[in-house]
Design an enzyme around this catalytic site. Structure first.
Site, PDB file in Angstrom:
ATOM      1  N   SER A 137      17.129 -69.459 -17.012  1.00  0.00           N
ATOM      2  CA  SER A 137      18.251 -70.258 -16.493  1.00  0.00           C
ATOM      3  C   SER A 137      19.011 -69.422 -15.469  1.00  0.00           C
ATOM      4  CB  SER A 137      19.199 -70.612 -17.649  1.00  0.00           C
ATOM      5  OG  SER A 137      20.399 -71.180 -17.159  1.00  0.00           O
ATOM      6  N   TYR A 150      24.086 -67.672 -24.983  1.00  0.00           N
ATOM      7  CA  TYR A 150      22.977 -68.309 -24.243  1.00  0.00           C
ATOM      8  C   TYR A 150      22.654 -67.478 -23.007  1.00  0.00           C
ATOM      9  CZ  TYR A 150      20.744 -72.028 -21.385  1.00  0.00           C
ATOM     10  OH  TYR A 150      19.900 -72.773 -20.592  1.00  0.00           O
TER      11      TYR A 150
END
Ligand SMILES: NC(=O)c1ccc[n+]([C@@H]2O[C@H](COP(=O)([O-])OP(=O)(O)OC[C@H]3O[C@@H](n4cnc5c(N)ncnc54)[C@H](OP(=O)(O)O)[C@@H]3O)[C@@H](O)[C@H]2O)c1
Length: 270
Positions: A137, A150
């Site tokens: 990401s 995350y």
């Protein structure tokens, strides 16, 4: 690897979101795919969507947070050319309010699961000079407030992919990290129901699945999937980290994260 037809792939997180598009693209290219996720219902839906594609799709129910059981899963696979580590989870909240089990679960699903699955599949992938794709990401390129755990796992995925790609180079196995920004239409960002910061924009999930195909066919090291040119900003962040805080703030990323964290605490969407 130029010709994907007849190859075999494992795709984690195949029950919904971006994973469905990855399965769709691979099977349209003639790849036979085994999808992994916890939701059998979701996997059955994926099977319906890709039923008419050239490659076959089958699936196995498995919880990737159970790293000790991964050998049982791997024993069920025969020939493996490609592994797409796509499954991932996130929790938006202030870091001090995380429970230890939440931190552990994010790290297990996003990092330990992919690492252990990959470790056990490497001998099979080496036999076929195959490819490993890790769906990371942009949150792994710049820390995202209220989503730091995350971010940490995605940053970890990117550097692990980098190291593994160098390590496996001589064996003919390539490793790619794909770093999407905000993805529209489906997936965890879309499910949150907020529009992305206008200056960053959003991409459609087919761009991620195309990136997976490009990763394999062109043996790419890293692919960023974002609607605007983000690499210069990442480079600026490497040289001037505080300046990149200011820029990301100006883009409205922390503001958006704050809304998502507030909502996960039970507040109303604003
Ligand atoms: N959507 C975005 O904007 C965006 C942006 C950047 C990166 N990404 C990355 O793209 C990947 C796919 O995300 P998405 O947006 O498609 O998310 P999603 O819609 O929430 O789907 C997540 C997938 O992961 C699976 N999964 C979650 N926990 C699991 C577990 N314990 N064991 C096995 N499978 C598990 C889910 O299946 P079950 O729940 O059925 O197990 C589901 O298939 C993730 O790695 C995410 O970090 C997404």
């Amino acid at each position: 690897m130029k010709n994907l037809n007849g190859k075999n792939a494992i795709v984690t997180g195949a029950s919904r979101g971006i994973g469905v598009h990855i399965v769709d693209s691979l099977t349209k290219n003639g790849v036979n795919v085994i999808g992994i996720a916890r939701s059998i219902e979701g996997l059955k839906e994926t099977a319906k969507i890709v039923a008419n594609n050239q490659g076959e799709f089958s699936y196995l129910e498995f919880d990737l947070s159970q790293a000790l059981k991964i050998s049982e899963l791997v024993n069920k696979f025969k020939d493996v050319d490609f592994l797409i580590n796509n499954a991932g989870i996130e929790i938006y909240k202030e870091f001090e309010n995380y429970q230890l089990n939440e931190i552990e679960n994010i790290i297990k699903v996003n990092l330990i699961g992919p690492m252990e699955l990959t470790r056990q599949l490497i001998p099979k992938i080496k036999e076929n000079k195959g490819h490993i794709v890790n769906i990371a990401s942009l949150a792994g390129k710049k820390g995202v407030v209220f989503n730091g755990v995350y971010s940490a796992t995605k940053s970890g995925l990117i550097l692990w992919s980098d190291a593994l790609d160098q390590e496996l180079k001589q064996s003919g196995v390539g490793v790619t990290s794909v770093c999407p920004g905000y993805i529209a239409e489906t997936g965890m960002f879309n499910d949150g129901g907020y529009p992305p910061p206008p200056l960053l924009g959003k991409s459609n999930p087919r761009k991620v699945s195309k990136a997976v195909i490009d990763a394999i066919v062109k043996n790419k090291k890293e692919i960023i999937v974002n609607s605007g040119p983000i690499r210069p900003l990442i480079a600026i962040g490497q040289i001037f980290p505080r300046l990149s805080d200011t820029i990301i703030n100006w883009f409205g990323v922390p503001e958006l994260s704050k809304k998502r964290a507030f909502e996960s605490k039970g507040g109303n969407k604003t």
